[in-house]
Every structure is written in structure tokens, then in C-alpha cells.
Design an enzyme around this catalytic site. Sequence first.
Site, short mmCIF file in Angstrom:
data_model
loop_
_atom_site.label_atom_id
_atom_site.label_comp_id
_atom_site.label_asym_id
_atom_site.label_seq_id
_atom_site.Cartn_x
_atom_site.Cartn_y
_atom_site.Cartn_z
N ASP A 126 -5.92 8.09 -12.04
CA ASP A 126 -7.19 8.50 -11.40
C ASP A 126 -7.36 10.02 -11.32
O ASP A 126 -8.41 10.55 -11.67
CB ASP A 126 -7.29 7.92 -9.98
CG ASP A 126 -7.54 6.41 -10.02
OD1 ASP A 126 -8.11 5.94 -11.02
OD2 ASP A 126 -7.15 5.72 -9.06
N ARG A 166 1.54 12.67 2.75
CA ARG A 166 0.15 13.12 2.60
C ARG A 166 -0.18 14.40 3.35
O ARG A 166 -0.79 15.31 2.78
CB ARG A 166 -0.84 12.00 2.99
CG ARG A 166 -0.86 10.81 2.06
CD ARG A 166 -0.87 11.19 0.62
NE ARG A 166 -1.11 10.07 -0.26
CZ ARG A 166 -0.57 9.94 -1.47
NH1 ARG A 166 0.28 10.87 -1.91
NH2 ARG A 166 -0.84 8.91 -2.23
N ASP A 205 -5.09 6.77 2.71
CA ASP A 205 -4.77 8.15 2.34
C ASP A 205 -5.92 9.11 2.54
O ASP A 205 -5.72 10.30 2.82
CB ASP A 205 -4.27 8.20 0.89
CG ASP A 205 -2.86 7.64 0.78
OD1 ASP A 205 -2.15 7.66 1.81
OD2 ASP A 205 -2.48 7.19 -0.30
N SER A 243 -0.07 0.38 -9.15
CA SER A 243 -0.41 1.69 -8.61
C SER A 243 0.80 2.13 -7.78
O SER A 243 1.15 1.49 -6.78
CB SER A 243 -1.66 1.57 -7.75
OG SER A 243 -1.71 2.67 -6.88
N1 ARG Z 1 0.13 1.23 2.34
C1 ARG Z 1 0.88 2.43 2.25
C2 ARG Z 1 0.27 3.49 3.12
O1 ARG Z 1 -0.86 3.41 3.45
C3 ARG Z 1 1.13 2.87 0.85
C4 ARG Z 1 -0.02 3.22 -0.01
C5 ARG Z 1 0.50 3.53 -1.35
N2 ARG Z 1 -0.42 3.85 -2.36
C6 ARG Z 1 -0.26 3.46 -3.65
N3 ARG Z 1 -1.04 3.94 -4.54
N4 ARG Z 1 0.63 2.58 -4.01
O2 ARG Z 1 0.92 4.41 3.50
#
Ligand code: ARG
Length: 396
Positions: A15, A94, A123, A174
Site C-alpha cells: 500500500d 506506531r 493504526d 498483511s
Molecule cells: N490488530 C493489531 C493492532 O491493532 C495488529 C494490526 C496489524 N496490522 C497488520 N497489517 N497486520 O495492533
Amino acid sequence: MGQGRVVLAYSGGLDTSALIVLLRERGMEVVTVTVDVGQEEDLAGVGERAYKLGASAHYTIDAKREFASKYAFKAVKANALYEDKYPLGTALARPLIAAKVAEVAKKVGADYVAHGCTGKGNDQVRFDSTLRLVLGDDVKILAPVRELGLRREHSVAILESKGFKPPGLHGKYSIDENLWTRSIEGDFWDSEPPEDAFEWTVSPEKAPDKAVTLTVSFEKGVPVAINGYKMDPHELILRLNRVLGRAGYGRVDHIENRIVGFKSREVYEAPAALALIEAHRDLEKAVYTPMEYRFKKLLDQAWTDLVYNGLWVEPLRSHLEAAIDSMNKYVTGSVTLKAYKGSLWIASRHSDYSTYSKDLEDYNKGWYPEGKESEGFVKLYTMHSLLAAKKRGAGI
Ligand code: ARG
């Protein structure tokens, strides 16, 4: 979206690669930033890709040590497992990534900052909140995936239209990776994740037929050594990931409640995180009074939820951390762990501050309460419950 200079948080994935092309098409100058938080990726390759796709400048920022000591180890002190399962890897990284991106944005005098978060995920909350705190409310955040509802196939099409090959190892998943957690999202809703989704851990069914034993030392709640050897925070974590992952330990698979109103099936690999939290919790239990032990869970839960929910910026965090640090003051000692075919247990623990005493606890030796002392204690301790039960005619 107008013209100008944009700083993009660039992971090197599908992306954000498409975003470089998309932003360039809109006439913007794109500066990319990749933050090294211990993802096992060829970061030189990521930089080259950014330039090929049209970035005018690229920054790779090594934040592994900072991530380990200021983020991951705080999570150890807080035993941070969201909904009792997820060690928060993505959620912890993040705010740090966003802060580094914001620094570059300031340095290059950016008109915009951009990220690749979707409007369905957590995120976006974590990125936007930190960007707003560091750059101020007027910051112009571009989130084209969220704004345009970009899907995987759109990103592939954008890249292919310009003759670029979409990056991504298998494209089926992903992945978000840092040294604390590897997060895997894929097309497995009601089935077991396929083996090729995992990279840090071998299948427990295929793990060696011999247990791995290692001792982790803690100082004030912080892991400092393995088998007596002092190690840098990020080295210690990476080492545990390798050793325990080989024993098939460290997989998590659960249904998670996201900030944004959805439940999602989440699969993670996090051998070091899970083992360190298990060991730390065990040491706390040896050291704490029952009152402390019970109260600490409240602090841990509050800290964990706050971080998951994208509120790293929330002032409450520093109050919680002051209390968590204070409670970790005596969490010093060592824990010996054994891992075998996907399971992990504690073989022994030691702390000079442990209030577990062989002499006090042994039924056959040492101090023994006088008969009357014990009898009086039991009488008073159960008095109120018995009184209420009798009044209500409650039976057994
Ligand atoms: N659910 C987790 C979080 O919100 C992980 C998200 C991971 N993203 C990914 N692209 N696999 O922290």
C-alpha cells in the site's frame, strides 16, 4: 490534495509503495521515512524501492534500541497483553514511527504528512494522534487508503499501471513486523492459519524433541540478561525470539476487539514478548504482597488498554507509568524458563525480595502458629460469611 512536499511513513509494503506513485501523480514531492523497529526486512532494499517509485529523498531511521527500551520494556513492566493475549507490538511501534516521521516533516518543512492506514483499523488512531501532538492541530494528514477506500487490488493496479512489480513476499498476508510482535492478517476466517503465514516460530508439531532452558534476569522489572550475560534490550529480545521460536513457542491466535467497532481474527508471533511477560509476572508474584499483586493488575490493564486504543499521547499514561515503575522497584531477580513444542513453563525463580520463605511455608519445619491463634483467625475470617449464609438459609 494539492501540490507540495509530503513526508510519507513508508513501510516498503504494497500500500505505501502504491502511495508514492499516487502522491507523485498528484504533483507532490514525496519524501519517504522508514523506521527500523526491528522488522526483519532488507531496509536498504526498501530505500532503493522508494527512490525507484519516485521519492525525492528517503530516510531510514534506526529506532530499535529506543523501541526496545522505551516501549517494549514498558510493556513488560505492565505485563501488557491486550485482551489477555496480544502483546501490543503494532500498537507500541506506531507512536514511535509517527514521532520519527514528524521529526523529518519538521526538518524538511513538509506541507503534508501521509500514512497508509485504512479507515477500518486501529493504526489510523495511533498515527494521527501522535502526529497531531507533535506537529500541532493544523497538520495536514493525508491518508489516501482511508480517504479513497483503497483496497489491495487497487494498490496492485496503481503499481502495475506504471510498470512496477508489487512488493510483498506472498501477497496473501498483511504483515506488520517489529521486534516485539509479528502481526499477521490473512484470508483465514474460520480455518487454521496456513503454516507459511509463520516466520518466527516453527510449528509446535515440528519443534525439536528437546526442551530449551534459559534464565532471564530482571532489574526493577526490566530484563537485563540471559543466562547471566548482559545484553542490549533489542539484542535480548531478538535472541529470545530466535531461541524460543525454534521451540515452537510464541504463537497467538484470537478474536480481538478493535478500537473501530469491529472484531477481527488476529494471529501473532511474539516469543520474546510472551516469555518475558510470563517471567516478569511470575517474579512480581514472588515479590509483591497480595494487596500489591491484586492492585497491579488494575494498573496493567489501564496502561494496556490505553496503548492499544491509540492513546499513547494521553497524560494518564505518565501517571500510570510512575505507579508501575514504583511497583517494579523490587522486581529484581531471575526466572528460569523452559520451552518445549510450543509450551512454556517456569522451572524456578529467585529474588532477594521474594517473601516466599521455606521456613515459614513448610508444614513440617520452622515456625508453627499456636492452635488458638489459627482457630481464632479462622473464626473471625469466616464470621461474616457464615452469618449472612445462615440468615439466608443458604445450604452448601
Ligand atoms: N490488530 C493489531 C493492532 O491493532 C495488529 C494490526 C496489524 N496490522 C497488520 N497489517 N497486520 O495492533
